[in-house]
Write a protein that holds these residues in place. Sequence first.
Motif, short mmCIF file in Angstrom:
data_model
loop_
_atom_site.label_atom_id
_atom_site.label_comp_id
_atom_site.label_asym_id
_atom_site.label_seq_id
_atom_site.Cartn_x
_atom_site.Cartn_y
_atom_site.Cartn_z
N ALA A 12 0.86 -1.19 0.00
CA ALA A 12 0.00 0.00 0.00
C ALA A 12 0.90 1.23 0.00
O ALA A 12 1.97 1.23 0.60
N THR A 13 0.46 2.26 -0.68
CA THR A 13 1.20 3.52 -0.66
C THR A 13 0.58 4.40 0.42
O THR A 13 -0.64 4.45 0.55
N LYS A 14 1.42 5.08 1.20
CA LYS A 14 0.91 5.87 2.32
C LYS A 14 0.05 7.03 1.83
O LYS A 14 0.32 7.62 0.79
N VAL A 15 -0.99 7.31 2.60
CA VAL A 15 -2.01 8.25 2.14
C VAL A 15 -1.52 9.69 2.24
O VAL A 15 -0.67 10.02 3.07
N PRO A 16 -2.05 10.56 1.37
CA PRO A 16 -1.70 11.97 1.48
C PRO A 16 -2.45 12.61 2.65
O PRO A 16 -3.48 12.10 3.09
N VAL A 17 -1.90 13.71 3.13
CA VAL A 17 -2.57 14.49 4.17
C VAL A 17 -2.87 15.86 3.56
O VAL A 17 -1.96 16.54 3.07
N ARG A 54 -4.71 22.09 0.60
CA ARG A 54 -3.40 21.77 0.02
C ARG A 54 -2.84 20.52 0.67
O ARG A 54 -3.00 20.29 1.87
N ALA A 55 -2.17 19.71 -0.14
CA ALA A 55 -1.54 18.51 0.39
C ALA A 55 -0.31 18.94 1.18
O ALA A 55 0.56 19.63 0.64
N ILE A 56 -0.26 18.57 2.46
CA ILE A 56 0.95 18.85 3.24
C ILE A 56 1.85 17.61 3.26
O ILE A 56 3.02 17.70 3.60
N MET A 57 1.29 16.46 2.94
CA MET A 57 2.10 15.28 2.63
C MET A 57 1.47 14.70 1.36
O MET A 57 0.26 14.48 1.34
N ARG A 58 2.28 14.44 0.34
CA ARG A 58 1.70 13.86 -0.87
C ARG A 58 1.52 12.35 -0.68
O ARG A 58 2.08 11.76 0.22
N ARG A 59 0.71 11.78 -1.58
CA ARG A 59 0.54 10.33 -1.54
C ARG A 59 1.85 9.68 -1.97
O ARG A 59 2.52 10.14 -2.89
N GLU A 60 2.22 8.61 -1.28
CA GLU A 60 3.35 7.82 -1.71
C GLU A 60 2.95 7.16 -3.05
O GLU A 60 1.77 6.89 -3.28
N THR A 61 3.93 6.91 -3.90
CA THR A 61 3.61 6.30 -5.20
C THR A 61 4.29 4.94 -5.30
O THR A 61 5.21 4.63 -4.53
N LEU A 62 3.84 4.18 -6.28
CA LEU A 62 4.49 2.89 -6.53
C LEU A 62 5.97 3.11 -6.84
O LEU A 62 6.83 2.33 -6.42
N ASP A 63 6.27 4.20 -7.56
CA ASP A 63 7.67 4.51 -7.86
C ASP A 63 8.48 4.68 -6.58
O ASP A 63 9.62 4.22 -6.50
N ASP A 64 7.88 5.36 -5.58
CA ASP A 64 8.58 5.53 -4.30
C ASP A 64 8.94 4.16 -3.73
O ASP A 64 10.03 3.94 -3.23
#
Length: 468
Positions: free
Chosen positions: A437-442, A451-461
């Motif tokens: 699972a990719t970590k959720v954005p905040v 505004r996103a203060i943390m972006r969603r993690e991606t598969l690339d990450d």
Amino acid sequence: MSAWRLARYSVDMAESVLPPLPDWLTVPSNLNALGAMWPRGAVRDDQGVLCVGGCSVVELAQRFGTPLLVLDETDFRARAKAWVEAFSGWDVYYAGKAFLSKAVARWVDEEGLGLDVCSGNELATALAVGFPASRIGFHGNNKSLDELRQAVEAGVGRIVVDCDEEISRLSAIASDLGKHVRVLVRVTTGVDAHTHEYIATAGADQKFGFSLTNERALAALVACHETPGLALAGVHSHIGSQIFDTAGFSVAAQRTMDLLAAFRDATGVELEELDLGGGAGIAYTPADTPVAVEDFHAGLAAIVEENRTRLGLGALRLSIEPGRAIVGPAGVAVYTVGVVKPQVLEDGSTRVYVSVDGGMSDNIRPALYHADYTGVLANRHSDAVPMAVRVVGKHCESGDILVHDGYLPSDTRPGDVLALAACGAYTRSMASNYNMATKVPVVAVGEGTPRAIMRRETLDDLLRLDLG
Ligand SMILES: *Cc1c(COP(=O)(O)O)cnc(C)c1O
């Protein structure tokens, strides 16, 4: 799901036998109503869409995707301010482990709170936005030599000493860097706030601090007092979390202040500081009844004053470390419903499993401590009858539960948006990549545009970490 299937399904639900449910859970009289556990100002618009901080969660879901954590900055700041105001004269430290990001560290700084960190990386996050090191406290049961050095070099205001090794490590670092390190000693008071058993031996059998139930705590204070490079300021106690009354704090304050008096009697020195830790509870369900921050302060202040008089102690610098109580209610988790599955249980009752697109990877608390949450249908009004549901995630564990027991409208269907209240604390900060699972954005709402203060993690990450 076809309309025909849905209609039949709703009828089935109305006629089905309820599964075993906890006593505290009552059938809501109005499923569209929002209770006290939602951020201040959360409302439904004309279409029944949940709006947090002035933003439609449906629009947020479309723009940022689900699962998503919405953090109401206005609500966060208001709670932070309320703690500072109620505890005027005390030092209020926000416990960063509940949730910390650069933006949150800025909010905490701007609202005038101190910050509690328990790892070098939490410390680095705060320092990255210029959080004043003098208002940072560093605690934890196994701080590495590197972390201790990092904290002393940065000039943190206090380090909470948790073990004998730290006393010698800090002394060596202090001498190396030519600094004095201000320390508190973490003591365990024997108060077990989770079970409400305030007996003298509970709490000794765990990893944190020095126990008061033997002579370890006094010995640690004396050792810090005598060790070159350390400036012993006082005592630190943290009795637990999600606490709804001041009784546990009362026993903890009495025992820690007895210790301050014992140290005075042994050395002739009066220590200046007492930290009573965090743990103020919040409402996750209508059954939870948190203490108002003003009452919490009044309770603690009275307890401290009573013991100060009893023991003839001088003025104390007092501190407190709320985490959950500030960030918990400000966070709303937003999910999309994927599957609605009635499961007929052995006793003939039906439990409806509502599966959403997140789960234990973004909120481990129900699986970890059987924590309860409250969810609502967030994208529309519904006049359908309530159905008892269990909201579950998409992970490969039967314990992957978000809401053990709750009610949703019986027409809840795939594609609906579900929102869970009080999800700001110990969710994103405890997130995992289970099942990749990719970590959720905040997404911060409430002040200015969302505004996103943390972006969603991606598969690339994730794949970047995989060296093949
Ligand atoms: C976890 C923790 C806190 C914060 O607890 P909350 O329940 O979030 O208020 C405060 N102080 C210490 C030492 C902690 O470990």
